[in-house]
Design a protein around this motif. Structure first.
Motif, PDB file in Angstrom:
ATOM      1  N   PHE A  37       0.835  -1.202   0.000  1.00  0.00           N
ATOM      2  CA  PHE A  37       0.000   0.000   0.000  1.00  0.00           C
ATOM      3  C   PHE A  37       0.872   1.256   0.000  1.00  0.00           C
ATOM      4  N   LEU A  38       1.910   1.272   0.837  1.00  0.00           N
ATOM      5  CA  LEU A  38       2.810   2.423   0.875  1.00  0.00           C
ATOM      6  C   LEU A  38       3.547   2.580  -0.459  1.00  0.00           C
ATOM      7  N   GLY A  39       3.965   1.449  -1.041  1.00  0.00           N
ATOM      8  CA  GLY A  39       4.626   1.513  -2.342  1.00  0.00           C
ATOM      9  C   GLY A  39       3.714   2.063  -3.418  1.00  0.00           C
ATOM     10  N   ALA A  40       2.441   1.647  -3.391  1.00  0.00           N
ATOM     11  CA  ALA A  40       1.467   2.176  -4.357  1.00  0.00           C
ATOM     12  C   ALA A  40       1.243   3.672  -4.155  1.00  0.00           C
ATOM     13  N   ALA A  41       1.249   4.113  -2.898  1.00  0.00           N
ATOM     14  CA  ALA A  41       1.079   5.534  -2.614  1.00  0.00           C
ATOM     15  C   ALA A  41       2.252   6.345  -3.161  1.00  0.00           C
ATOM     16  N   VAL A  42       3.473   5.823  -2.995  1.00  0.00           N
ATOM     17  CA  VAL A  42       4.651   6.510  -3.540  1.00  0.00           C
ATOM     18  C   VAL A  42       4.594   6.542  -5.066  1.00  0.00           C
ATOM     19  N   MET A  43       4.122   5.459  -5.672  1.00  0.00           N
ATOM     20  CA  MET A  43       4.010   5.415  -7.125  1.00  0.00           C
ATOM     21  C   MET A  43       3.008   6.450  -7.633  1.00  0.00           C
ATOM     22  N   VAL A  44       1.869   6.564  -6.951  1.00  0.00           N
ATOM     23  CA  VAL A  44       0.877   7.573  -7.335  1.00  0.00           C
ATOM     24  C   VAL A  44       1.468   8.977  -7.186  1.00  0.00           C
ATOM     25  N   ALA A  45       2.216   9.200  -6.096  1.00  0.00           N
ATOM     26  CA  ALA A  45       2.854  10.506  -5.905  1.00  0.00           C
ATOM     27  C   ALA A  45       3.832  10.805  -7.035  1.00  0.00           C
ATOM     28  N   ALA A  46       4.553   9.771  -7.502  1.00  0.00           N
ATOM     29  CA  ALA A  46       5.480   9.968  -8.617  1.00  0.00           C
ATOM     30  C   ALA A  46       4.746  10.296  -9.906  1.00  0.00           C
ATOM     31  N   LEU A  47       3.566   9.708 -10.109  1.00  0.00           N
ATOM     32  CA  LEU A  47       2.780   9.993 -11.313  1.00  0.00           C
ATOM     33  C   LEU A  47       2.146  11.379 -11.259  1.00  0.00           C
ATOM     34  N   VAL A  48       1.854  11.849 -10.056  1.00  0.00           N
ATOM     35  CA  VAL A  48       1.209  13.155  -9.900  1.00  0.00           C
ATOM     36  C   VAL A  48       2.217  14.289 -10.010  1.00  0.00           C
ATOM     37  N   SER A  49       3.397  14.105  -9.422  1.00  0.00           N
ATOM     38  CA  SER A  49       4.354  15.206  -9.255  1.00  0.00           C
ATOM     39  C   SER A  49       5.230  15.382 -10.483  1.00  0.00           C
ATOM     40  N   GLY A  50       5.717  16.589 -10.638  1.00  0.00           N
ATOM     41  CA  GLY A  50       6.612  16.918 -11.738  1.00  0.00           C
ATOM     42  C   GLY A  50       6.448  18.363 -12.145  1.00  0.00           C
ATOM     43  N   GLN A  51       7.186  18.775 -13.191  1.00  0.00           N
ATOM     44  CA  GLN A  51       7.045  20.148 -13.676  1.00  0.00           C
ATOM     45  C   GLN A  51       5.613  20.426 -14.141  1.00  0.00           C
ATOM     46  N   MET A  52       4.967  19.396 -14.646  1.00  0.00           N
ATOM     47  CA  MET A  52       3.550  19.517 -15.009  1.00  0.00           C
ATOM     48  C   MET A  52       2.740  18.695 -14.006  1.00  0.00           C
ATOM     49  N   HIS A  53       2.057  19.371 -13.099  1.00  0.00           N
ATOM     50  CA  HIS A  53       1.283  18.676 -12.074  1.00  0.00           C
ATOM     51  C   HIS A  53       0.040  18.040 -12.698  1.00  0.00           C
ATOM     52  N   VAL A  54      -0.178  16.777 -12.353  1.00  0.00           N
ATOM     53  CA  VAL A  54      -1.356  16.055 -12.821  1.00  0.00           C
ATOM     54  C   VAL A  54      -2.179  15.665 -11.596  1.00  0.00           C
ATOM     55  N   PRO A  55      -3.409  16.141 -11.467  1.00  0.00           N
ATOM     56  CA  PRO A  55      -4.226  15.798 -10.299  1.00  0.00           C
ATOM     57  C   PRO A  55      -4.402  14.281 -10.180  1.00  0.00           C
ATOM     58  N   ALA A  56      -4.520  13.826  -8.936  1.00  0.00           N
ATOM     59  CA  ALA A  56      -4.650  12.393  -8.688  1.00  0.00           C
ATOM     60  C   ALA A  56      -5.872  11.809  -9.387  1.00  0.00           C
ATOM     61  N   ILE A  57      -6.964  12.557  -9.434  1.00  0.00           N
ATOM     62  CA  ILE A  57      -8.170  12.060 -10.094  1.00  0.00           C
ATOM     63  C   ILE A  57      -7.944  11.894 -11.586  1.00  0.00           C
ATOM     64  N   GLU A  58      -7.104  12.771 -12.168  1.00  0.00           N
ATOM     65  CA  GLU A  58      -6.782  12.659 -13.591  1.00  0.00           C
ATOM     66  C   GLU A  58      -5.875  11.458 -13.851  1.00  0.00           C
ATOM     67  N   VAL A  59      -4.950  11.187 -12.918  1.00  0.00           N
ATOM     68  CA  VAL A  59      -4.099   9.995 -13.027  1.00  0.00           C
ATOM     69  C   VAL A  59      -4.964   8.738 -13.006  1.00  0.00           C
ATOM     70  N   LEU A  60      -5.925   8.692 -12.078  1.00  0.00           N
ATOM     71  CA  LEU A  60      -6.829   7.539 -12.004  1.00  0.00           C
ATOM     72  C   LEU A  60      -7.635   7.406 -13.289  1.00  0.00           C
ATOM     73  N   ASN A  61      -8.064   8.515 -13.836  1.00  0.00           N
ATOM     74  CA  ASN A  61      -8.819   8.484 -15.082  1.00  0.00           C
ATOM     75  C   ASN A  61      -7.978   7.920 -16.222  1.00  0.00           C
ATOM     76  N   VAL A  62      -6.700   8.324 -16.285  1.00  0.00           N
ATOM     77  CA  VAL A  62      -5.798   7.822 -17.325  1.00  0.00           C
ATOM     78  C   VAL A  62      -5.548   6.328 -17.141  1.00  0.00           C
ATOM     79  N   LEU A  63      -5.328   5.901 -15.898  1.00  0.00           N
ATOM     80  CA  LEU A  63      -5.027   4.493 -15.633  1.00  0.00           C
ATOM     81  C   LEU A  63      -6.213   3.581 -15.936  1.00  0.00           C
ATOM     82  N   THR A  64      -7.403   4.138 -15.926  1.00  0.00           N
ATOM     83  CA  THR A  64      -8.595   3.343 -16.246  1.00  0.00           C
ATOM     84  C   THR A  64      -9.007   3.465 -17.709  1.00  0.00           C
ATOM     85  N   GLY A  65      -8.134   4.071 -18.527  1.00  0.00           N
ATOM     86  CA  GLY A  65      -8.380   4.113 -19.959  1.00  0.00           C
ATOM     87  C   GLY A  65      -8.925   5.407 -20.502  1.00  0.00           C
ATOM     88  N   GLY A  66      -9.131   6.406 -19.649  1.00  0.00           N
ATOM     89  CA  GLY A  66      -9.660   7.682 -20.123  1.00  0.00           C
ATOM     90  C   GLY A  66      -8.576   8.741 -20.191  1.00  0.00           C
TER      91      GLY A  66
END
Length: 350
Positions: A37-66
């Motif tokens: 669970f902690l590893g998954a949380a760090v992975m989500v944080a890595a997908l969200v963070s960066g020079q271009m911030h991607v909201p967590a809900i948008e990451v979930l949307n992308v991971l589910t095919g949208g």
């Protein structure tokens, strides 16, 4: 498949009409789930963070095919290979460290301590120098270098069996010789080749691609499955070779197979990301402190390694943004402190 509460500390998984049963320690299961669970949380944080911030809900949307095309490119093409690669490579390092510490029965028995990482690095340097540095040649050469080093260490250590302390001492000596050989090769190489090898040798996940991630999955998953299949002989060998033989374990064959699996796991990491120190060394003791199980748990060590490398890579990416550090620098800083603490602890115990 059914679950049966067996005792306070164990549950029993039964399948095939109760012909197959697997007892699982409850604390171990809960600890592995928490680490994942902690590893998954760090992975989500890595997908969200960066020079271009991607909201967590948008990451979930992308991971589910949208998601929009631009968001899919950022999340799936740019960030996902690195985030998933950190977790998978960390698990492989945790596996390699757990196997060697169990075989040697010593907390210093890690592939990066006993020289196998240095052998994989030698093979990779030769590939960069003479084969142009393609990642397929790099992977093959790193695995071959790690296996060749293990063969030499095994021959030098063998005397009516393998003693863990002797394996570590011989491995440290071989590692020192290989490190000197690596420096000599780099000194004799062209400037561009030496710089490429030196940069890669610091250990970094910055350039991991989807194609490389596919290679890690194709090779890494069978390695993990084989290791888990040999988990029971490994646990029996922790009681001593004589007892393991009495219980029907072919000790030398099992030890060789486990060593080969662990070397392939760590060499695969070296081939993809370069040598990443101390994750293999630190993961099994941390997992043991969390689970408090008897002996070494391969599953907990892999989960711990995945969490450690994912967290270290997140720190490497964002601590000094926009400048990114090689993840090997972060693990070296953390691991050096851990290594010093481990030496002091062992000295006090002695």
């Amino acid at each position: 498949m059914t679950l049966h509460p067996a005792t306070r500390r164990r549950i029993v998984v039964r399948a095939l009409g109760d012909r197959l049963s697997l007892p699982i320690d409850k604390r171990l299961l809960l600890a592995c789930l928490a680490l994942l669970f902690l590893g998954a949380a760090v992975m989500v944080a890595a997908l969200v963070s960066g020079q271009m911030h991607v909201p967590a809900i948008e990451v979930l949307n992308v991971l589910t095919g949208g998601g929009e095309r631009r968001m899919r490119m950022v999340v799936l093409d740019w960030r996902m290979p690195r985030a998933a690669g950190a977790a998978i490579l960390g698990a492989l390092l945790g596996l390699g460290g757990a196997v060697f510490q169990s075989i040697t029965r010593n907390p210093l028995g890690s592939p990066d301590i006993v020289g196998f990482d240095a052998g994989a690095y030698t093979g990779a340097i030769l590939a960069i120098t003479f084969a142009g540095g393609s990642w397929i040649a790099l992977a093959g050469s790193a695995i071959a270098g790690g296996l060749a080093t293990a063969f030499v260490v095994y021959l030098l250590t063998w005397h009516k069996g393998i003693q863990g302390f002797q394996l570590i001492v011989v491995g440290i000596g071989v590692s020192a010789m290989l490190t000197s050989a690596n420096h000599w090769i780099l000194l004799k190489s062209s400037l561009s080749t030496a710089m490429a090898a030196s940069t890669w040798g610091m250990g970094s996940l910055a350039k991991i691609s989807g194609q490389q991630l596919s290679l890690v999955l194709w090779l890494g998953i069978p390695v993990i499955v084989l290791a888990l299949m040999l988990a029971r002989p490994l646990k029996l060998m922790e009681m001593g070779d004589s007892r393991a033989k009495a219980l029907g374990v072919p000790v030398e064959a099992a030890r060789l197979a486990l060593m080969a699996i662990a070397i392939v796991a760590t060499a695969l990491v070296t081939a993809i990301a370069g040598p990443i120190p101390f994750v293999a060394l630190a993961s099994p003791p941390i997992a043991h402190a969390i689970t408090r199980t008897a002996g070494t748990s391969l599953a907990a060590s892999m989960a711990t390694g995945a969490l450690l490398l994912s967290a270290a890579d997140y720190v490497a990416q964002h601590s000094f943004a926009p400048t990114q550090l090689p993840v090997g620098v972060v693990t070296l800083c953390i691991g050096g402190t851990y290594f010093l603490w481990l030496i002091i602890k062992e000295a006090r115990r002695a």
